[in-house]
Design a protein around this motif. Sequence first.
Motif, PDB file in Angstrom:
ATOM      1  N   ASP A   1       0.704  -1.272  -0.101  1.00  0.00           N
ATOM      2  CA  ASP A   1       0.174   0.028   0.061  1.00  0.00           C
ATOM      3  C   ASP A   1       0.828   1.381   0.004  1.00  0.00           C
ATOM      4  O   ASP A   1       2.103   1.163   0.413  1.00  0.00           O
ATOM      5  CB  ASP A   1      -1.023   0.177   1.062  1.00  0.00           C
ATOM      6  N   TYR A   2       0.364   2.437  -0.225  1.00  0.00           N
ATOM      7  CA  TYR A   2       0.954   3.434  -0.462  1.00  0.00           C
ATOM      8  C   TYR A   2       0.322   4.654   0.225  1.00  0.00           C
ATOM      9  O   TYR A   2      -0.934   4.858  -0.057  1.00  0.00           O
ATOM     10  CB  TYR A   2       1.343   4.058  -1.890  1.00  0.00           C
ATOM     11  N   VAL A   3       0.856   5.486   1.079  1.00  0.00           N
ATOM     12  CA  VAL A   3       0.205   6.662   1.860  1.00  0.00           C
ATOM     13  C   VAL A   3       1.108   7.820   1.490  1.00  0.00           C
ATOM     14  O   VAL A   3       2.356   7.629   1.794  1.00  0.00           O
ATOM     15  CB  VAL A   3      -0.050   6.298   3.285  1.00  0.00           C
TER      16      VAL A   3
ATOM     17  N   ASP B   1       4.520  -2.024   2.540  1.00  0.00           N
ATOM     18  CA  ASP B   1       3.917  -0.881   2.578  1.00  0.00           C
ATOM     19  C   ASP B   1       4.777   0.501   2.478  1.00  0.00           C
ATOM     20  O   ASP B   1       6.131   0.181   3.105  1.00  0.00           O
ATOM     21  CB  ASP B   1       3.228  -0.591   4.096  1.00  0.00           C
ATOM     22  N   LEU B   2       4.351   1.462   1.861  1.00  0.00           N
ATOM     23  CA  LEU B   2       5.385   2.625   1.633  1.00  0.00           C
ATOM     24  C   LEU B   2       4.446   3.891   1.954  1.00  0.00           C
ATOM     25  O   LEU B   2       3.438   4.120   1.590  1.00  0.00           O
ATOM     26  CB  LEU B   2       5.850   2.659   0.404  1.00  0.00           C
ATOM     27  N   TYR B   3       5.190   4.666   2.763  1.00  0.00           N
ATOM     28  CA  TYR B   3       4.481   5.915   3.189  1.00  0.00           C
ATOM     29  C   TYR B   3       5.668   7.097   3.090  1.00  0.00           C
ATOM     30  O   TYR B   3       6.803   7.174   3.382  1.00  0.00           O
ATOM     31  CB  TYR B   3       3.906   6.036   4.454  1.00  0.00           C
ATOM     32  N   GLY B   4       5.055   8.243   2.339  1.00  0.00           N
ATOM     33  CA  GLY B   4       5.802   9.057   2.138  1.00  0.00           C
ATOM     34  C   GLY B   4       5.838  10.529   2.996  1.00  0.00           C
ATOM     35  O   GLY B   4       4.535  10.810   3.765  1.00  0.00           O
ATOM     36  N   SER B   5       6.713  11.215   3.291  1.00  0.00           N
ATOM     37  CA  SER B   5       6.695  12.060   4.295  1.00  0.00           C
ATOM     38  C   SER B   5       5.867  13.423   4.030  1.00  0.00           C
ATOM     39  O   SER B   5       5.597  14.173   4.818  1.00  0.00           O
ATOM     40  CB  SER B   5       8.320  12.680   4.515  1.00  0.00           C
ATOM     41  N   GLY B   6       5.477  13.522   2.693  1.00  0.00           N
ATOM     42  CA  GLY B   6       4.879  14.866   2.324  1.00  0.00           C
ATOM     43  C   GLY B   6       6.102  15.745   1.819  1.00  0.00           C
ATOM     44  O   GLY B   6       7.169  15.614   2.080  1.00  0.00           O
ATOM     45  N   THR B   7       5.899  16.669   1.113  1.00  0.00           N
ATOM     46  CA  THR B   7       6.772  17.696   0.439  1.00  0.00           C
ATOM     47  C   THR B   7       7.473  18.251   1.635  1.00  0.00           C
ATOM     48  O   THR B   7       7.068  18.627   2.656  1.00  0.00           O
ATOM     49  CB  THR B   7       6.065  18.767  -0.249  1.00  0.00           C
ATOM     50  N   VAL B   8       8.857  18.107   1.533  1.00  0.00           N
ATOM     51  CA  VAL B   8       9.743  18.924   2.419  1.00  0.00           C
ATOM     52  C   VAL B   8      10.072  20.067   1.885  1.00  0.00           C
ATOM     53  O   VAL B   8      10.684  20.562   0.763  1.00  0.00           O
ATOM     54  CB  VAL B   8      11.291  17.695   2.381  1.00  0.00           C
ATOM     55  N   SER B   9       9.824  21.044   2.828  1.00  0.00           N
ATOM     56  CA  SER B   9      10.104  22.593   2.537  1.00  0.00           C
ATOM     57  C   SER B   9      10.795  23.186   3.922  1.00  0.00           C
ATOM     58  O   SER B   9      10.249  22.802   4.815  1.00  0.00           O
ATOM     59  CB  SER B   9       8.955  23.360   2.162  1.00  0.00           C
ATOM     60  N   GLY B  10      11.933  24.145   3.832  1.00  0.00           N
ATOM     61  CA  GLY B  10      12.338  24.629   4.780  1.00  0.00           C
ATOM     62  C   GLY B  10      11.615  26.184   4.714  1.00  0.00           C
ATOM     63  O   GLY B  10      10.695  26.659   4.011  1.00  0.00           O
TER      64      GLY B  10
END
Length: 403
Positions: A114-116, A332-341
Motif C-alpha cells: 500500500d502507499y500513503v 507498505d510505503l509511506y511518504g513524508s509529504g513535500t519537504v520544505s524549509g
Amino acid sequence: MPPFDVSEGDPFGPHNLPYGVFSRAGSTERTVGVRLGDQVLDAGAAARALGSPYAALLARPSLNPLLAAGRTAWSDVRRALTAWVTVPSHQETIAAHFHPLDSVTLHLPFEVADYVDFYSSEHHARNVGQIFRPDAEDSLTPNWKHLPIGYHGRSGTVVVSGTDVVRPSGQRKAPTDPAPVFGPSVRLDIEAEVGFVVGTPTRMGAPVPLGGFRDHVFGLCLLNDWSARDIQAWEYVPLGPFLGKSFATSVSAWITPLDALEDARTAPPPRTHRPLPYLDDSEDEPGGYDLRISVAVNGHTVAEPPFSTMYWTAAQQLAQMTVNGASLRTGDLYGSGTVSGPAPEQRGSLLELTWNGRDPLELPDGKRAFLEDGDVVTLSAWAPGPAGTRVSLGEVTGRVVAG
C-alpha cells in the motif's frame, strides 16, 4: 581498484551499505544487492559462498522476504554484511561477487503493498495555504497541528528511479474557464519527499505505538510524488487527491536501513500544540532525521530542502496511519509529504518555488513555471554519518515525456 578499497569518507562506505535489487548485463534474473562505493555486492551469492544462514533471505528477486523477517534479522544481516566487506579474511571469498555499478540494471527494490502520502512540513503547508487561501486568518487548516494529515495513493504506479514519467491527462478548469476541458496537464510538478518502507506486518485492530516505529520500519528512500496541479485543483474537493497524483511516484533504487542513520537522528521542531497521547513524543527518543535534500531540474539545482524541519515525524505518521486499527503489510510505503524549509531556496515543489507560476525559475535552458516535456528532475540527499562521514541516500530521477 579492488571492490574493498573504498576511499575514506565515501558516502557509500561500510557505514552505509544500502540495499537494492539488480540484474547483470544480459540476464533477466534479479537478486538483492548491497552497494559499496561504486560496486554492487551480490548479497545472496556472497552469503552462499560464506555458508551464511541468511542466504535464503538475500538470494531473492525482491527485498520483501528480508523486510518480513523483522528487526532482529535486519540487525543480524547488517552486522554480517559489515563483516563481509571489512574483515580481510572474507575478501578472497566474496571478491568475485562484486559487480561495477555501471554494469548492472537496478530495479524497484521491493514489491509495494500500500502507499500513503502525508503532508507534514509546516513550511510547505503554510506556503500552500497562502497561495490558495491568501485571505485566511490562518494559512493552516484547523486540524494541521493536531494530526499528521495523509491520503491513500496508488501503489501500482510506484516506479524506480530512471523510469520516464508520462505527462498525465485529465479534466482541468481554471477559475476563469466557463467549463472544464480535457487534455494533458499544463501544471506538472514535483514533490521532494522521503519514503519509509515497512517490513514487519501487523494484524487488523492492532495500532502501532510511537515506540514500535523501529520494529516495523526497515529503512527509507528518496521519493518524488509527481503532481498535476491543474488536474488536482479541479478534482480534489471534497475527497482529496486522485488522478492528479496517482499517475506516478518515483523512488530511489537504494533503501537505506534505519541502522545506518543513527548519527542523523535529531529532535523535531518545537510543538506549538501538545499532541494527543498516542502522538505525544515529548518523552521519546529524537524522532526526526537530519537529511539534506537537493532538487535539480536538468542538472541545475533549484532547491535544498532540509528534512530536519519536518513538524510530524515518521514515527508519528506510522502511529496515525494505524491508530484506527488499519493493518500494515510487508512492503507498505509511506511518504513524508513535500519537504520544505523556511527559506525560499528550501521549497520542495515548483508550486512553492514559483508561487503557483507567478515567479518562474530562471534556468540555464529557459524559464520554468512548471515542468516541460523533456525535463529531467533529480532528487539527491545525504545525512551525517559516524565520525564525520556522510551517508548518501543516492538519487531518484525521472524524465517527463509527452503523453
